[in-house]
Design an enzyme around this catalytic site. Structure first.
Site, short mmCIF file in Angstrom:
data_model
loop_
_atom_site.label_atom_id
_atom_site.label_comp_id
_atom_site.label_asym_id
_atom_site.label_seq_id
_atom_site.Cartn_x
_atom_site.Cartn_y
_atom_site.Cartn_z
N ARG B 294 0.88 -1.22 0.21
CA ARG B 294 -0.13 0.34 -0.10
C ARG B 294 1.21 1.10 -0.36
O ARG B 294 2.09 1.82 1.17
CB ARG B 294 -1.16 -0.54 1.61
CG ARG B 294 -1.37 -1.12 1.78
CD ARG B 294 -2.40 -1.32 2.78
NE ARG B 294 -3.36 -2.44 2.88
CZ ARG B 294 -2.31 -3.02 3.73
NH1 ARG B 294 -1.49 -3.00 4.74
NH2 ARG B 294 -3.40 -4.35 4.35
N ASN B 452 -11.95 -7.50 0.30
CA ASN B 452 -13.29 -6.42 1.38
C ASN B 452 -14.09 -5.63 1.03
O ASN B 452 -14.83 -5.99 1.72
CB ASN B 452 -11.82 -6.39 2.27
CG ASN B 452 -10.36 -6.66 2.94
OD1 ASN B 452 -10.90 -8.03 2.82
ND2 ASN B 452 -9.54 -5.92 3.76
N ASP B 453 -13.06 -5.40 0.58
CA ASP B 453 -14.31 -4.05 -0.44
C ASP B 453 -15.26 -5.25 -1.35
O ASP B 453 -16.67 -4.29 -1.44
CB ASP B 453 -13.70 -3.42 -1.90
CG ASP B 453 -13.34 -1.55 -0.98
OD1 ASP B 453 -13.62 -2.02 0.65
OD2 ASP B 453 -12.52 -1.26 -1.10
N CYS B 500 -5.13 -10.32 -2.54
CA CYS B 500 -4.49 -9.60 -1.11
C CYS B 500 -6.11 -9.17 -0.36
O CYS B 500 -5.33 -8.52 0.17
CB CYS B 500 -4.04 -8.61 -1.70
SG CYS B 500 -4.70 -7.52 -2.90
#
Lengths: 92, 574
Positions: B294, B452-453, B500
């Site tokens: 990130r 996650n999203d 990821c």
């Protein structure tokens, strides 16, 4: 007066630990010592002030100029030159 | 029981009473003084007292602290007498005829501000040291005593707004069970200290209103804090805590062995990291590369955008840690709820569906170009891959790829060394991208699924909203089908597919993901040793049938039931 032009080889430049050690070394002499970052065309600051040295943001490969004046200028010049040059050996 | 989520800063579990560490700086009353000499004397006395106190802390300090921690104390001592700090304070008292407190406050604030703007991580963090030393001077001038952390009567979990080196160095490591702070990141002092002491830590939990003596559980691996846990939760964590140290040692011992399934499929187990320090830690834990770097840490908490050379330097450092192994760097993912001090972004009604990530980069192209050039240059003779986040449509992807090409052209025109072959992939985290994966695949080198999203968008459930978060389960068959589609589409075009999201490091999910033929598993560094261990016990062919059953389920519960069954069938030594 002693005048030295040196290239900084410390990986992080004169930041972090090297800066603190540099200032400590400078402080152990009575001579007036100033430092200028030639690469950045910085102003000239007192080499005995950590804050001053940090503000001129000396990075790796930058050229610096040291001006040393006083009774122990010879020894101070020698010690500071060694400090900057010995960093070469610290490199992995 | 209350549950807080923060940033996992140091792995492990701690259970114990909270010690609320708060160092308050007394309010400063400014006044003119008739006789500056008296104020100068007061200031000099305070400097002497603080210097003595710092020396005393050094001498009383018990083991567990690094040479660097001591050097930080020394730097603080140097500042006290530095012409540009102590010197400026004295001048101000003399020329402006103000009281010592006012001079200390002004000079400290100005200098801390200047330091925080220096484009160098080390020195922007030293701003905290300057505030710290200023706080010590003000407390000394006001005759407020220090909190005595060297003589605690029982082991505690320290909870604070933030911790600085001179706060923590007086702590007795034998009495510290864990650390928890309201602010901070994985690279903040608290995190680094906790890892060097080997105690769990969670940072950045926000203002949590925990009171002194309250019992809490901190789970440093997950970044979770439970305040006043129920008897049942406490019990569960106690068991995990005991297991933890035993297992940890065994797993780390074998973490550098490859993860090959029992039927011979070699899997790539890599790490998600958000800083150089984390990347270093991931190497130690056996990560075979970085699946997600990130880059927001380069942009957050600073007023100026990082320069191309600064970014280049960071990417180069991370890639050099991994040699030939891949380091996948995600381009800037901000906007919406993640704000940048250096870029003014308008407030949005619905930030999760707003102008963020690649959308923002396609508009702010100067920002994007700087990052892309830094990445392409750092990729010269290094295995750096570029990953574009939040791609929702094919035209958007094409526009982003044009930007990559533009960055290559600039570098070519300037004859700068760069890697013309740098691989470019995208995150699959929006349902439309998963559905259209077969159309996106020809344009990219790889996919990486961000669960996650993907979960919250597919199931329309905000994962930060407690009441609906459970709906956004990665085990929901809808998610599994999207993952399946993405992997099939990637493979059909000869592209590898990784993951990821948090799911990739989830023990329960591993057999399922292996069965779906995922190629790369990217997870929090702390999860790497256990995931590699688990994958070595599995066979691809058995897992394919497990995955088939899961895809055919009606709901997440049924999927979990199947996977829990697989988990129970583990061989004894796992």
């Amino acid at each position: 007066m002693q005048e030295l032009t040196l290239t900084v080889r410390h990986k992080v430049g004169l930041h972090a630990r090297p800066a603190a050690k540099f200032v400590k070394t400078a402080k152990s002499y009575n001579s007036q010592i100033s430092i200028t970052n030639l690469t950045r065309n910085s102003k000239t600051v007192d080499a005995k002030s950590l804050v001053g040295v940090v503000k001129i943001a000396v990075a790796c490969e930058h050229q610096i100029k040291l001006e040393i004046e006083g009774e122990d200028e010879q020894q101070a010049a020698e010690a500071l030159r060694t400090f900057i040059e010995e960093a070469l050996e610290e490199q992995p | 029981m209350r549950q807080l989520t923060g940033v996992p800063a140091s792995d492990g579990i701690a259970i114990g009473p909270v010690f609320v560490y708060s160092v308050e700086v007394p309010p400063v009353e400014r006044r003119q003084v008739p006789d500056p000499a008296l104020e100068l004397q007061r200031f000099d006395d305070a400097v002497t007292a603080v210097t003595e106190r710092l020396i005393q802390i050094e001498q009383e300090t018990k083991g567990g602290y690094s040479a660097e921690d001591f050097e930080i104390l020394e730097v603080q001592r140097m500042l006290l007498t530095d012409d540009e700090y102590g010197g400026v304070i004295r001048t101000r008292i003399e020329t402006e005829r103000v009281n010592a407190e006012a001079a200390v406050e002004d000079v400290t604030r100005n200098l801390a501000q200047e330091f925080s703007e220096v484009e160098d991580d080390y020195f922007s963090q030293r701003a905290a040291d300057i505030r710290d030393i200023g706080g010590r001077l003000l407390r000394t001038l006001a005759n407020v005593a220090d909190i005595d952390m060297a003589h605690l009567d029982r082991p505690v979990i320290v909870y604070a707004h933030d911790l600085t080196p001179s706060d923590t160095i007086s702590f007795d490591p034998a009495k510290i069970l864990g650390l928890c702070t309201e602010t901070g990141s994985a690279t903040s002092h608290t995190a680094i200290l906790a890892r060097s002491l080997g105690v769990p830590a969670v940072v950045g939990v926000g203002a949590a209103e925990i009171t002194d003596g309250e019992e809490i559980v901190i789970d440093g691996g997950e970044g979770l804090v439970l305040v006043a846990p129920t008897q049942q939760m406490r019990g569960q964590y106690e068991v995990r805590m005991q297991q933890y140290s035993l297992e940890r040692d065994a797993l780390i011992g074998e973490a550098h062995e490859p993860a090959v399934t029992t039927d011979g499929r070699a899997l790539e187990v890599v790490a998600n990291v958000g800083s150089v320090v984390e990347a270093e830690r991931a190497v130690e834990l056996g990560a075979e590369g970085i699946g997600l770097l990130r880059t927001e840490f380069l942009f957050l908490e600073r007023r100026q955008l990082p320069s191309e050379s600064e970014q280049y330097e960071i990417y180069r450092r991370v890639a050099d840690l991994y040699g030939d192994k891949p380091v996948i760097v995600r381009t800037l993912d901000v906007g919406g709820d993640k704000q940048l001090p250096s870029v003014k972004l308008p407030h949005e009604q619905n930030p999760f569906l707003g102008h963020r990530a690649i959308r923002l980069c396609l508009e702010r192209t100067e920002l994007f170009q700087t990052q892309l050039r830094a990445l392409l240059r750092a990729g010269f003779e290094r295995n750096i891959l570029i990953m574009l986040p939040f791609v929702s449509t094919v035209p958007e992807l094409k526009r982003a790829l044009e930007q990559v090409e533009a960055a290559r052209e600039t570098l070519r025109a300037n004859s700068e060394p760069y890697n013309p072959e740098t691989k470019v992939g995208i995150m699959i985290e929006i349902p439309s991208a998963a559905v259209m994966a077969d159309k996106l695949a020809p344009y990219v080198d790889f996919f990486s699924i961000g669960t996650n999203d993907l979960c919250q968008y597919t199931l329309a459930a905000d994962r930060t909203n407690e009441q609906v978060a459970h709906i956004a389960s990665p085990f929901d068959p809808a998610i599994l089908r999207l993952i399946h589609m993405t992997i099939e589409a990637g493979h059909a075009h000869g592209k590898w597919v990784g993951m990821c999201g948090e799911m990739a490091g989830n023990q329960l999910a591993l057999p399922l993901l292996l069965g779906l033929k995922l190629d790369e598993f990217s997870m929090a560094p702390a999860a790497v040793p256990a995931a590699k261990h688990r994958l070595r016990t599995l066979s691809q062919s058995d897992c394919v049938s497990v995955a088939g059953q899961c895809l055919d389920c009606e709901d997440a519960e049924a999927v979990r039931a199947i996977l829990e069954g697989v988990q129970r069938d583990l061989p004894e030594d796992s």
